[in-house]
Design a protein around this motif. Structure first.
Motif, PDB file in Angstrom:
ATOM      1  N   ASP A   1      16.800  -2.625-109.887  1.00  0.00           N
ATOM      2  CA  ASP A   1      16.674  -3.866-109.127  1.00  0.00           C
ATOM      3  C   ASP A   1      18.031  -4.401-108.697  1.00  0.00           C
ATOM      4  OD1 ASP A   1      17.563  -4.412-111.631  1.00  0.00           O
ATOM      5  OD2 ASP A   1      16.208  -6.102-112.024  1.00  0.00           O
ATOM      6  N   ARG A   2      19.052  -3.538-108.745  1.00  0.00           N
ATOM      7  CA  ARG A   2      20.385  -3.970-108.357  1.00  0.00           C
ATOM      8  C   ARG A   2      20.469  -4.086-106.846  1.00  0.00           C
ATOM      9  NH1 ARG A   2      25.213   0.012-109.711  1.00  0.00           N
ATOM     10  NH2 ARG A   2      24.029   1.188-108.134  1.00  0.00           N
ATOM     11  N   VAL A   3      21.086  -5.127-106.385  1.00  0.00           N
ATOM     12  CA  VAL A   3      21.244  -5.364-104.961  1.00  0.00           C
ATOM     13  C   VAL A   3      22.526  -4.677-104.500  1.00  0.00           C
ATOM     14  CG1 VAL A   3      21.488  -7.098-103.157  1.00  0.00           C
ATOM     15  CG2 VAL A   3      20.022  -7.550-105.124  1.00  0.00           C
ATOM     16  N   VAL A   4      22.379  -3.754-103.574  1.00  0.00           N
ATOM     17  CA  VAL A   4      23.531  -3.030-103.039  1.00  0.00           C
ATOM     18  C   VAL A   4      23.980  -3.740-101.765  1.00  0.00           C
ATOM     19  CG1 VAL A   4      24.380  -0.812-102.201  1.00  0.00           C
ATOM     20  CG2 VAL A   4      22.647  -0.886-104.013  1.00  0.00           C
ATOM     21  N   ARG A   5      25.161  -4.281-101.822  1.00  0.00           N
ATOM     22  CA  ARG A   5      25.680  -5.005-100.675  1.00  0.00           C
ATOM     23  C   ARG A   5      26.159  -4.037 -99.603  1.00  0.00           C
ATOM     24  NH1 ARG A   5      23.618 -10.005-101.350  1.00  0.00           N
ATOM     25  NH2 ARG A   5      24.025 -10.754-103.478  1.00  0.00           N
ATOM     26  N   LYS A   6      25.882  -4.371 -98.376  1.00  0.00           N
ATOM     27  CA  LYS A   6      26.364  -3.558 -97.272  1.00  0.00           C
ATOM     28  C   LYS A   6      27.862  -3.802 -97.095  1.00  0.00           C
ATOM     29  CE  LYS A   6      23.772  -3.225 -93.694  1.00  0.00           C
ATOM     30  NZ  LYS A   6      23.056  -3.521 -92.428  1.00  0.00           N
ATOM     31  N   PRO A   7      28.649  -2.741 -96.973  1.00  0.00           N
ATOM     32  CA  PRO A   7      30.094  -2.942 -96.815  1.00  0.00           C
ATOM     33  C   PRO A   7      30.413  -3.682 -95.526  1.00  0.00           C
ATOM     34  CG  PRO A   7      29.489  -0.657 -96.384  1.00  0.00           C
ATOM     35  CD  PRO A   7      28.272  -1.319 -96.951  1.00  0.00           C
ATOM     36  N   GLN A   8      31.396  -4.552 -95.626  1.00  0.00           N
ATOM     37  CA  GLN A   8      31.803  -5.324 -94.477  1.00  0.00           C
ATOM     38  C   GLN A   8      32.559  -4.434 -93.490  1.00  0.00           C
ATOM     39  OE1 GLN A   8      30.941  -8.397 -93.835  1.00  0.00           O
ATOM     40  NE2 GLN A   8      29.898  -8.738 -95.803  1.00  0.00           N
ATOM     41  N   ALA A   9      32.207  -4.529 -92.241  1.00  0.00           N
ATOM     42  CA  ALA A   9      32.862  -3.736 -91.202  1.00  0.00           C
ATOM     43  C   ALA A   9      34.239  -4.314 -90.910  1.00  0.00           C
ATOM     44  CB  ALA A   9      32.018  -3.721 -89.938  1.00  0.00           C
ATOM     45  N   LYS A  10      35.256  -3.470 -91.002  1.00  0.00           N
ATOM     46  CA  LYS A  10      36.617  -3.910 -90.724  1.00  0.00           C
ATOM     47  C   LYS A  10      36.866  -3.903 -89.217  1.00  0.00           C
ATOM     48  CE  LYS A  10      38.437  -2.130 -95.076  1.00  0.00           C
ATOM     49  NZ  LYS A  10      39.446  -1.236 -95.715  1.00  0.00           N
ATOM     50  N   PRO A  11      37.706  -4.797 -88.739  1.00  0.00           N
ATOM     51  CA  PRO A  11      37.983  -4.811 -87.297  1.00  0.00           C
ATOM     52  C   PRO A  11      38.689  -3.529 -86.867  1.00  0.00           C
ATOM     53  CG  PRO A  11      39.471  -6.281 -88.482  1.00  0.00           C
ATOM     54  CD  PRO A  11      38.427  -5.859 -89.460  1.00  0.00           C
ATOM     55  N   ALA A  12      38.334  -3.049 -85.715  1.00  0.00           N
ATOM     56  CA  ALA A  12      38.929  -1.813 -85.203  1.00  0.00           C
ATOM     57  C   ALA A  12      40.380  -2.055 -84.840  1.00  0.00           C
ATOM     58  CB  ALA A  12      38.158  -1.328 -83.982  1.00  0.00           C
TER      59      ALA A  12
END
Length: 290
Positions: A121-132
């Motif tokens: 039941d662990r919530v996997v956070r989506k990685p934050q997109a870094k600016p190009a």
């Protein structure tokens, strides 16, 4: 008295119920306790199990009396509506129900609880997109000082903000970095950055080329040392192979048996040519061994 007795005998009696068919499968009785809890259902409304022969859910016909036994109902291996269906060999198979209904329900609930406990039941956070990164930042690690200078000069010739021109529109020189446009400032910074790092980059490139040359020379020397260890054996094997082939051709050209088949002029010419080539190869191998 006899009339009363006859009237009683003619009345139909209540008979004990039994299964509709007396046919019994030749397979061994199926014991419910040997099956997994999810492979049978002991609910009185739909008592059934998974037939081991065809792996389909089949109802169980249970009699009301204790003397009669439970059996699997006749069923087919093909889907419903199939022409000429084949009856499953598990039809009419005896079933021994030796599991209590409450025990079965308890085991089924424990299995469901254990399966739910294995689910994370662990919530996997989506990685934050870094600016190009900017185009100039991408080019900074791929272009050299000459390419960066040419890009800056081409931009100055084509941009009216980054260049000082005369009355005829000819470019005289570039403006100050502070007076340039955004792309002009980035190109000027890129040219200055690559010019400052050019000596260190050339030195690193020379070091890599020197290391590659040393590595290639070491591998060549190792190959020569390994070849020197086996050169004599390889030469002997090559010479022995040529000697055997040459002896076989000479024997074919001059057979020892009188009844051997005679060669035609064309075949004799081909053999002489092959013998000449093998003799030349033999002489070359003998010279190498010296």
């Amino acid at each position: 008295m006899s009339t009363a007795l006859r009237e009683v005998e003619t009345v139909s009696r209540e008979r004990k119920r039994r299964t509709r068919s007396r046919t019994i499968s030749r397979l061994n009785p199926l014991v419910v306790s040997t099956l997994q809890p999810h492979e049978y259902d002991l609910d009185p409304a739909c008592i059934s199990l998974v037939c081991p022969s065809c792996r389909t859910w089949v109802p169980i016909r249970v009699a009301a009396t204790e003397r009669a036994t439970a059996k699997l109902v006749p069923h087919h291996t093909e889907p419903a509506g199939t022409e000429d269906p084949v009856r499953c060999p598990g039809s009419h198979r005896l079933v021994v129900i030796n599991v209590d209904r409450e025990t079965w329900r308890h085991r089924l609930e424990e299995g469901v609880a254990e399966t739910n406990g294995r689910r994370s039941d662990r919530v996997v956070r989506k990685p934050q997109a870094k600016p190009a990164p900017a185009v100039m930042q991408i080019l900074a690690g791929t272009v050299d000082d000459k390419t960066a200078r040419k890009l800056d000069e081409a931009h100055v010739r084509g941009c009216s903000i980054c260049s000082v021109r005369d009355d005829k529109g000819r470019t005289l020189r570039a403006t100050d970095v502070a007076s340039r446009c955004a792309d002009g400032r980035r190109l000027a910074q890129l040219a200055a950055h690559t010019k400052r790092l050019a000596p260190a980059r050339r030195k690193a490139q020379l070091d890599r080329e020197d290391w590659n040359d040393r590595w290639a020379w070491g591998m060549r020397l190792l190959h020569e040392q390994q070849w020197d260890q086996h050169a004599k054996k390889v030469g002997d094997a090559d010479l022995q192979r040529v000697d055997d082939a040459l002896a076989a051709l000479i024997q074919t050209l001059n057979p020892h048996k009188a009844d051997a088949p005679q060669l035609t002029d064309w075949e004799r010419a081909d053999l002489m040519s092959a013998i000449t080539l093998l003799a030349t190869r033999q002489e070359q191998l003998k010279r190498r061994r010296r």
